[in-house]
Design an enzyme around this catalytic site. Structure first.
Site, PDB file in Angstrom:
ATOM      1  N   HIS A 274       1.720   4.192  -2.869  1.00  0.00           N
ATOM      2  CA  HIS A 274       1.743   5.811  -2.699  1.00  0.00           C
ATOM      3  C   HIS A 274       3.158   6.390  -3.317  1.00  0.00           C
ATOM      4  CE1 HIS A 274      -2.047   6.617  -0.758  1.00  0.00           C
ATOM      5  NE2 HIS A 274      -1.741   5.734   0.339  1.00  0.00           N
TER       6      HIS A 274
ATOM      7  N   HIS B 223       0.698  -1.091  -0.224  1.00  0.00           N
ATOM      8  CA  HIS B 223       0.059  -0.212   0.066  1.00  0.00           C
ATOM      9  C   HIS B 223       0.830   0.986   0.013  1.00  0.00           C
ATOM     10  CE1 HIS B 223      -3.725   2.330   0.997  1.00  0.00           C
ATOM     11  NE2 HIS B 223      -2.851   3.118   1.694  1.00  0.00           N
ATOM     12  N   GLU B 224       1.862   1.279   0.984  1.00  0.00           N
ATOM     13  CA  GLU B 224       2.717   2.581   1.093  1.00  0.00           C
ATOM     14  C   GLU B 224       3.532   2.516  -0.169  1.00  0.00           C
ATOM     15  OE1 GLU B 224       1.591   4.627   2.968  1.00  0.00           O
ATOM     16  OE2 GLU B 224       0.524   3.453   4.167  1.00  0.00           O
TER      17      GLU B 224
ATOM     18  N   HIS C 217       3.335   6.451  -6.679  1.00  0.00           N
ATOM     19  CA  HIS C 217       2.766   8.010  -7.456  1.00  0.00           C
ATOM     20  C   HIS C 217       3.648   9.206  -7.113  1.00  0.00           C
ATOM     21  CE1 HIS C 217      -1.482  10.024  -7.084  1.00  0.00           C
ATOM     22  NE2 HIS C 217      -0.837  10.075  -8.196  1.00  0.00           N
TER      23      HIS C 217
HETATM   24 ZN   LIG Z   1      -2.890   4.973   1.868  1.00  0.00          ZN
END
Ligand SMILES: [Zn+2]
Length: 677
Positions: A471, A467-468, A474
């Site tokens: 990010h 998940h991290e 991105h």
């Molecule tokens: Zn998040």
């Protein structure tokens, strides 16, 4: 000379952590604020007429030194703080909010911005420039820059009262939480609780010089008790205490605060020309309007309800069989769900952990990034770290060009806050034709290795890392001109797409084969375990969905209401808002709104729906990968070009459609959640 106010002269212009002394921060902030002010003054005092370059662009490039220092300082305040740093934060925060007010209330500056905005149709602007212009203009207008005289005063008064009320709301909940404790002196009352939770309860009692055990309303104490404690009466007592925060008609009651906050937000929106507070908030969201949010929530409710009812029936039957429970209550929910889950899946963390050695999982994430986006991660030891546990990488593309610097900080320690997050030490931008690459970081709290055992992750930690890392991608792949539109600077209900979509790869055999091998034997994770992980991930998904939807609906009922002044009873307004979402009998002395800090204290007002919204997006986007192959280069390229690299340069729905070829549909989520058969 202050190191922070100068060029760092470090490899890749990375933060010079080892050379910064705590006493450098405050003067460095002050100097940087002065420099930023001078840059703003230069914009307002120029004799040239305002145009896009000398106003909008100049404004966006201003204050770079200040944002660099801020990111270093506040990132450390989260990841490696101490009393000194916290004291500096107390001193710096008012300076920063004063500076940001100086900008939003600067009438000369707004005049110039508005002059450019008013002729925007005549300007030959790129999409990114148009987005930037809108964003800058709205940064002023949404704070009342267009209001005159009395109205402007009214707005300031509302803002002042709102910030006091939010503070009071939070103080009441905190006091309610701290005032309650359940003192247990008979160990049989703790039956069912895991040893760790018992131990913590004992320590808490000791710290307050009491015998026995203490259970409180803090999550680490409350959640295990509600999940495991066999004593139903005590679960009821604890649940009712939790559910009645701010709802006892005493000094700490929040009912009036709730009504007043809703009313003031409505008045504020009206002053600024919006129908309701939700209309105001959603103007800058992918969902756009309350009508769309409500339609979205009700559409999901319709699909999830039948599954939820079935799950509820199963849980009722299970509780009846097991303990002869006739009327399943809220305080039975977590307890019997956990028991049923254990019976159905008997999946425990210890079984899985040997397959998820931290180093293997990181390499797995890197391999996924390489297969999808052609990124190479190379560990480097030539740049400064703020702690020896931090790992540092140089990220390059297939041609060897620098993409990003990447920091990874995995283990808990005193001075690091809980949880996991992604952040950056330097944002990406293109200035004077030069593409300045970002410095991105992820911070987690995973189990530290010992002398005899490496760091082995639970499956939950594996998905957290992905998940991290999503990010982080991105941030790393950002490729925009303007810093305020770069990377994760996107609408709130779009920002979790890159992170949540990456979690999907963890459930795929094709991915797990790349890295999930036993740390001692090298054996690949057995398929039957993967199947169990998948099945248990959707356990009671219908009921969970209903719960999330109910919070989203309550949020909208408070903030999309066109006559909040007519609401007199918080409880009955809430009951009406929950509508068809409730499965358990109502508890008269409980109320959700009076302790709903997300929307009345934090920044989630009119935004609670975004949790589900983001799930719909990530499931729909991953469905595309699944259709074409989860490592399909064409789909990955599209995701990189239209989503990851674009930041907030264009409306997210437009970006999404360019990637997907159509608007997101909820079917993929419903299928993944097992709600569509
Ligand atoms: Zn998040």
């Amino acid at each position: 000379m202050n190191i922070l106010n100068n060029t760092f002269n470090t490899p890749f212009n990375t933060a010079p952590f080892s050379k910064i002394k705590n006493e450098d921060y405050l003067p460095a902030f002050k100097t940087a604020i002065e420099k930023a002010k001078a840059e703003i003054d230069a914009i307002t005092s120029t004799k040239e007429g305002p145009n896009f370059e000398n106003t909008i662009e100049a404004l966006d490039y201003s204050g770079q030194e200040l944002s660099r220092i801020s990111s270093i300082f506040f990132n450390l305040n989260s990841a490696e703080t101490n009393d000194d740093i916290q004291k500096i934060a107390q001193e710096v925060s008012p300076l920063l909010s004063e500076f940001s007010n100086d900008i939003t209330l600067n009438e000369e500056l707004f005049k110039k911005v508005k002059a450019v905005y008013d002729i925007k149709s005549e300007l030959d602007l790129t999409t990114e420039q148009k987005t930037l212009l809108d964003k800058k203009y709205k940064g002023f207008s949404r704070n009342g820059a267009n209001l005159k005289g009395e109205d402007k005063e009214k707005l300031r008064a509302i803002d002042r009262e709102l910030s006091q009320l939010k503070l009071k709301f939070g103080e009441h909940i905190l006091a309610e939480t701290n005032n309650f404790e359940m003192h247990i002196t008979d160990e049989t009352d703790l039956s069912g609780l895991p040893d760790g939770a018992k131990e913590a309860a004992k320590q808490l009692a000791e710290s307050k010089e009491k015998d026995g055990w203490l259970i409180t309303l803090d999550y680490p104490s409350y959640i295990p008790f509600m999940t495991y404690a066999d004593n139903r009466n005590l679960r009821e007592k604890l649940s009712k205490a939790f559910g009645s925060k701010g709802f006892k008609n005493d000094d700490l009651d929040n009912q009036d605060n709730v009504l007043r906050i809703a009313e003031l937000r409505y008045q504020r929106a009206q002053l600024l020309g919006y129908k309701t507070h939700a209309h105001f908030v959603l103007e800058e969201r992918m969902a756009e309007t309350p009508e769309k949010v409500n339609a979205f929530l009700h559409q999901l409710l319709e699909k999830a309800k039948p599954a939820a009812l079935k799950e509820f029936k199963t849980l009722e039957d299970f509780a009846k069989d097991l303990d002869g429970i006739d009327n399943l209550q809220k305080w039975d929910s977590a307890y019997y769900s956990e028991k049923l889950k254990q019976k159905l899946f008997s999946l425990d963390d210890e079984q899985l952990k040997p397959y998820f050695k931290l180093e293997n999982v990181i390499n797995g994430a890197f391999t996924v990034a390489e297969k999808l986006f052609g990124l190479q991660f190379e560990e480097i030891d030539t740049i400064d770290k703020y702690h020896e546990d931090v790992m540092t990488y140089k990220v390059v593309d297939t041609e060897g060009n620098l993409v990003s610097i990447f920091y990874a900080d995995f283990f808990p320690r005193a001075g690091k806050r809980n949880g996991a997050w992604m952040t950056s030490y330097k944002s990406q931008m293109i200035k004077n034709g030069e593409n300045d690459r970002p410095h991105v970081s992820i911070v987690c709290n995973f189990t530290k290795p010992t002398k005899s055992k490496p760091s082995l992750l639970t499956f939950n930690e594996v998905t957290t890392l992905f998940h991290e890392f999503g990010h982080a991608l991105h941030g790393m792949l950002a490729n925009t001109i303007y810093p305020s539109l770069s990377g994760t600077n996107v609408y709130w209900d779009f920002v979790e797409l890159p992170s949540q979509i990456l979690e999907n790869w963890c459930y795929e055999e094709e991915t797990l084969k790349l890295f999930a091998t036993h740390y001692e034997t090298g054996e690949l994770i057995p398929m039957e375990l993967i199947e169990k992980i998948k099945a248990s991930a959707t356990f009671n998904e219908g009921m969970q969905t209903l719960r999330q939807l109910s919070f989203g609906m309550l949020d909208m009922a408070w903030h999309a209401n066109e006559s909040p002044e007519t609401i007199t009873s918080v409880k009955s307004h809430e009951t009406k808002a929950f509508g068809e979402t409730q499965l358990y009998p109502d508890v008269e002395e409980n109320c959700m709104s009076t302790a709903f800090a997300h929307i009345f204290q934090g920044g989630y007002s009119s935004g609670y729906y975004s949790y589900k919204w983001a799930e719909v997006l990530d499931a729909d986007a991953f469905e595309y990968f699944k259709e074409e192959g989860i490592f399909n280069k064409t789909v990955a390229d599209k995701f990189k070009i239209f989503v990851l690299s674009q930041g907030g340069t264009e409306n997210p729905m437009t970006l999404y459609k360019k990637f997907r070829g159509q608007e997101p549909k909820p079917e993929a989520l419903l299928k993944r959640a097992g709600l569509l058969k």
